[in-house]
Design an enzyme around this catalytic site. Structure first.
Site, mmCIF file in Angstrom:
data_model
loop_
_atom_site.group_PDB
_atom_site.id
_atom_site.type_symbol
_atom_site.label_atom_id
_atom_site.label_comp_id
_atom_site.label_asym_id
_atom_site.label_seq_id
_atom_site.Cartn_x
_atom_site.Cartn_y
_atom_site.Cartn_z
ATOM 1 N N SER A 137 -0.944 1.376 2.088
ATOM 2 C CA SER A 137 0.195 1.068 2.950
ATOM 3 C C SER A 137 0.274 2.095 4.083
ATOM 4 O O SER A 137 -0.669 2.201 4.862
ATOM 5 C CB SER A 137 1.480 1.007 2.110
ATOM 6 O OG SER A 137 2.493 0.306 2.784
ATOM 7 N N HIS A 158 2.223 -6.213 -3.320
ATOM 8 C CA HIS A 158 1.980 -5.107 -2.401
ATOM 9 C C HIS A 158 1.400 -3.884 -3.115
ATOM 10 O O HIS A 158 0.553 -3.177 -2.561
ATOM 11 C CB HIS A 158 3.279 -4.723 -1.679
ATOM 12 C CG HIS A 158 3.083 -3.693 -0.615
ATOM 13 N ND1 HIS A 158 2.244 -3.889 0.465
ATOM 14 C CD2 HIS A 158 3.597 -2.437 -0.468
ATOM 15 C CE1 HIS A 158 2.261 -2.810 1.246
ATOM 16 N NE2 HIS A 158 3.063 -1.919 0.694
#
Length: 258
Positions: free
Chosen positions: A94, A231
């Site tokens: 991320s 995610h």
């Protein structure tokens, strides 16, 4: 024992000084080095994981936070290259993917090209030219909205965020890191290193095309792997991620030896 700069920034959960490659791992927004503990265990002793501990959290809680991707990368350059001369690969999840990319560019400009970059769960820097898809700038949001965002992504256990003391302790780092990621403006810079992009099959944050755009940042080979999960697939599918990284780095060693 004297504490060095690298000791402040890097955590070696499973020291492997004889490993042929070191893999520097950079955490997500609000994350810490301990998020890579299991990956380190999976890869040791063949690959030594050096997990980055950003300032302003856990044992570095009293240090000032760094609110810029570029500044973080600049501070990490000497830390990463000072320790030893072994080949170095970079993995970032991320926000950490952006820091890893910027760090790779700085390493390359100093003649210590990373052997590979593993960006995870993030669209390519070339797509970071402004606010994305009318997204909310969460670093400007109220505490409740920001914490709800973190809880939806699954990065921090909901029961931890429910604890007021823990919320007060972690919120500054979370907001700071969201600011760093949301204000990052990428370009079209290119690495001479191969890029192995990773994403979760049901990640709501990025599309496959956005992850595939990392190919534009490499003059070398490119590969993309889609894993089961959302995610934070990288922590739910650690064994599969470790196998992918190990295979990719092993194939590079074979190619270099040929």
């Amino acid at each position: 024992m004297t504490t060095t700069t690298s000791d402040l920034w890097l955590r070696r959960f499973h020291p492997a000084p004889d490993a042929a490659v070191k893999l520097v791992c950079l955490p997500h927004a609000g994350g810490s080095a301990t998020s890579f503990l299991r990956l380190s265990r999976e890869l040791s002793p063949t690959i030594e994981v050096l997990a980055v501990q950003y300032p302003g959290r856990q044992d570095r809680i009293r240090e000032p936070l760094i609110g810029s991707v570029a500044e973080l990368a600049g501070l990490l350059l000497d830390v990463v290259v000072e320790r030893d001369s072994r080949p170095t690969a970079l993995l970032g999840h991320s926000m950490g993917a952006l820091v890893a990319f910027e760090l790779g560019l700085r390493m390359q400009s100093h003649g210590v090209r990373p052997v590979a970059l593993f960006p995870s769960g993030r669209r390519a820097p070339i797509l970071h030219r402004g606010p994305h898809r009318d997204e909310v700038q969460y670093h400007l949001a109220g505490d409740a909205e920001l914490l709800a965002r973190v809880a939806r992504l699954g990065g921090t256990a909901a029961h931890l965020l429910a604890d007021e003391y823990i919320r007060r302790a972690v919120l500054p780092a979370i907001r700071n890191d969201f600011r760093a990621a949301e204000t990052y403006r990428g370009g079209d810079a290119v690495l001479d290193s191969p890029i192995f992009a990773m994403t979760g099959r049901t990640d709501p944050e990025v599309t496959l095309d956005e992850v595939r755009s990392w190919e534009l940042h490499s003059r070398d080979a490119f590969d993309m792997r889609v894993f089961d999960g959302s995610h934070f697939f990288i922590f739910d599918s650690t064994t599969a991620v470790a196998a992918y990284a190990s295979s990719a780095l092993g194939s590079l060693a074979t190619t270099d030896a040929a």
